[in-house]
Write a protein that holds these residues in place. Sequence first.
Motif, PDB file in Angstrom:
ATOM      1  N   PRO A 146       1.540   2.894  -9.037  1.00  0.00           N
ATOM      2  CA  PRO A 146       0.593   3.931  -8.628  1.00  0.00           C
ATOM      3  C   PRO A 146       0.422   3.946  -7.118  1.00  0.00           C
ATOM      4  O   PRO A 146       0.891   3.044  -6.407  1.00  0.00           O
ATOM      5  CB  PRO A 146      -0.703   3.479  -9.318  1.00  0.00           C
ATOM      6  CG  PRO A 146      -0.591   1.987  -9.359  1.00  0.00           C
ATOM      7  CD  PRO A 146       0.877   1.700  -9.587  1.00  0.00           C
ATOM      8  N   ALA A 147      -0.243   4.966  -6.617  1.00  0.00           N
ATOM      9  CA  ALA A 147      -0.576   5.008  -5.196  1.00  0.00           C
ATOM     10  C   ALA A 147      -1.670   3.996  -4.898  1.00  0.00           C
ATOM     11  O   ALA A 147      -2.416   3.576  -5.787  1.00  0.00           O
ATOM     12  CB  ALA A 147      -1.030   6.410  -4.802  1.00  0.00           C
ATOM     13  N   GLY A 148      -1.748   3.591  -3.637  1.00  0.00           N
ATOM     14  CA  GLY A 148      -2.828   2.711  -3.210  1.00  0.00           C
ATOM     15  C   GLY A 148      -2.411   1.270  -3.041  1.00  0.00           C
ATOM     16  O   GLY A 148      -1.234   0.908  -3.135  1.00  0.00           O
ATOM     17  N   VAL A 149      -3.411   0.425  -2.783  1.00  0.00           N
ATOM     18  CA  VAL A 149      -3.189  -1.002  -2.538  1.00  0.00           C
ATOM     19  C   VAL A 149      -3.025  -1.719  -3.869  1.00  0.00           C
ATOM     20  O   VAL A 149      -3.803  -1.511  -4.800  1.00  0.00           O
ATOM     21  CB  VAL A 149      -4.368  -1.597  -1.752  1.00  0.00           C
ATOM     22  CG1 VAL A 149      -4.162  -3.089  -1.541  1.00  0.00           C
ATOM     23  CG2 VAL A 149      -4.531  -0.887  -0.410  1.00  0.00           C
ATOM     24  N   ASN A 153       0.853  -1.193   0.000  1.00  0.00           N
ATOM     25  CA  ASN A 153       0.000   0.000   0.000  1.00  0.00           C
ATOM     26  C   ASN A 153       0.885   1.238   0.000  1.00  0.00           C
ATOM     27  O   ASN A 153       1.576   1.508   0.979  1.00  0.00           O
ATOM     28  CB  ASN A 153      -0.908  -0.012   1.239  1.00  0.00           C
ATOM     29  CG  ASN A 153      -1.920   1.123   1.233  1.00  0.00           C
ATOM     30  OD1 ASN A 153      -1.991   1.904   0.283  1.00  0.00           O
ATOM     31  ND2 ASN A 153      -2.698   1.224   2.287  1.00  0.00           N
ATOM     32  N   LEU A 154       0.875   1.987  -1.116  1.00  0.00           N
ATOM     33  CA  LEU A 154       1.696   3.184  -1.256  1.00  0.00           C
ATOM     34  C   LEU A 154       0.880   4.441  -1.014  1.00  0.00           C
ATOM     35  O   LEU A 154      -0.224   4.588  -1.552  1.00  0.00           O
ATOM     36  CB  LEU A 154       2.313   3.244  -2.656  1.00  0.00           C
ATOM     37  CG  LEU A 154       3.512   2.322  -2.924  1.00  0.00           C
ATOM     38  CD1 LEU A 154       3.872   2.347  -4.399  1.00  0.00           C
ATOM     39  CD2 LEU A 154       4.702   2.742  -2.086  1.00  0.00           C
ATOM     40  N   CYS A 155       1.428   5.364  -0.216  1.00  0.00           N
ATOM     41  CA  CYS A 155       0.739   6.634   0.028  1.00  0.00           C
ATOM     42  C   CYS A 155       0.765   7.517  -1.218  1.00  0.00           C
ATOM     43  O   CYS A 155      -0.177   8.277  -1.467  1.00  0.00           O
ATOM     44  CB  CYS A 155       1.407   7.377   1.189  1.00  0.00           C
ATOM     45  SG  CYS A 155       1.356   6.518   2.779  1.00  0.00           S
ATOM     46  N   GLN A 156       1.833   7.446  -1.987  1.00  0.00           N
ATOM     47  CA  GLN A 156       1.997   8.253  -3.198  1.00  0.00           C
ATOM     48  C   GLN A 156       2.494   7.350  -4.323  1.00  0.00           C
ATOM     49  O   GLN A 156       3.088   6.299  -4.070  1.00  0.00           O
ATOM     50  CB  GLN A 156       3.010   9.389  -2.959  1.00  0.00           C
ATOM     51  CG  GLN A 156       2.667  10.330  -1.823  1.00  0.00           C
ATOM     52  CD  GLN A 156       1.449  11.183  -2.113  1.00  0.00           C
ATOM     53  OE1 GLN A 156       1.121  11.423  -3.281  1.00  0.00           O
ATOM     54  NE2 GLN A 156       0.771  11.647  -1.067  1.00  0.00           N
TER      55      GLN A 156
END
Length: 517
Positions: A254-257, A239-242
Amino acid sequence: MNDDHDRPDGPARPLPPRLDPRAGRAPRPGRGSAEGGRGPAEGPGRSTGGRSRLAVGARVVAGVLSVVLLGTSGWGWYLGQVADASVNRTDAIPTSGNDEVVDTGAAMNLLLVGSDSRAGATDEQLAQLNTEANEGLNTDTMILVHVPADGSAASFVSFPRDSYVEIPGHGWDKLNSAYAYGSQELPADSSDAEKQAAGAQLLIRTISSLTGLQIDHYAEVDLLGFFTLSGVVGGVEVNLCQPAQDSFSGVDLPAGVQTISGEQALAFVRQRHGLPRGDFDRIIRQQTFIAGMIRKMLSDNVLLDLGKQRQLVQAAADALTVDQRLDLLDLAQQMQAVQPGNIEFQTIPYVGDDEDDAGRYILRLEDEDTLHQFFAELNADPVEAAAPTTEAPAAVAPADVSVEVFNGSGISGLAAEAATELGTAGFGVAGTGNADSSDYTVTEIRHAAGDEALAATLSAAVPGATVAVSPDATAGTVQLVLGSDFNGVGQPVTAAPPAPTTEGEDQRTAADTTCIN
């Protein structure tokens, strides 16, 4: 001692290029660079020392845990036999210099090390990984796994590669040079297996001295093994914040899960350019990927798939090199009760960035006593909150409370305004004045011993103010010292911002799925 005042007697003796873990790297960017000034830069081109510096922490733990976690299933004995028949062995545990200073009882300490070796990789695989063959003497990721005697939990402590430590027989240098120094100690015509064992032994002696722990077992995993494992398990959720884009590592996410595997998984755990804390955020990436691997292997689609279990164990055993005494099935049985929420990831406590006498970037660790205390606490039983011994005092009517108001906020006229508001709320005001300082950031309620009920009533009118007994308070009168957080009678004070994260105190569990950098 290992503190921020210690300096080597002179520049560290340089290693020959073929053994130096820094060989092939571009110079470290300036301390004011956008990368946060942590760690040497890696150029975008392919090189044995730079491009191949893939974050091995994830592949190390994934390899061991494939055997450990799947070994707890119904056919764990068979899987254990498969693993023991395939795993490589090395004489990693030294006969001296691996001493227990910190008593952790019957707990087990296992050192996980990542090797840059691509031995056995085909030209096609090397091209796919965007790397080249090398001698495999570099080790930039080291993680200590501490498992208490009851096997109900596990602690994974990461050691940044630039940690400045005392290496037995070689003085002060970066931790990631210990393995290479050990290999260098042998005659040039020594076998690769002998060099590997000597490197592992010196690294263990260094880690043991640093932590005060006896290292019971050793496991080393190579790059190709991790790549194979990430494919067998079917990818790992992160899970990326950005969004993450970096030309150096090749990451483009991309951002997100999302679920990542293969080349993007390697790029994800390898990136440090453009991350707020550079190498430390990369460590968090590694720990997050390991946690995702653990959750994936504990999920039904792996635990109920006997074919996939066998694939994982075989792939892990092929990639692993362990000490002579490590019994993988025994390790699995010791950890059979572990759950993601009981697997904790941390980084060894450190002071911050520095340079050695040769002008190289280093990371200063905390002093020896602090480090030994940190590792002793890994084995400590959780402390339950003590039940309150006394009941909260019963509040009284505002009319029964006399208040002295003192202005410590630095805002002119605030005491008079607060006194007026207190009077409107029914309190008696005994007087106003200035506090002993005008830089109070926190509003305080002070009272004499025995006046707890009076203070409780005033506290209800100024939510969030601190309350304390003061010898300066007159019995029967409560003092209100206004800080810069005061917002008026009947209004909560402004909440203090969260304390900044102290470097080295990052902490997550394998169940944590919050976003990361």
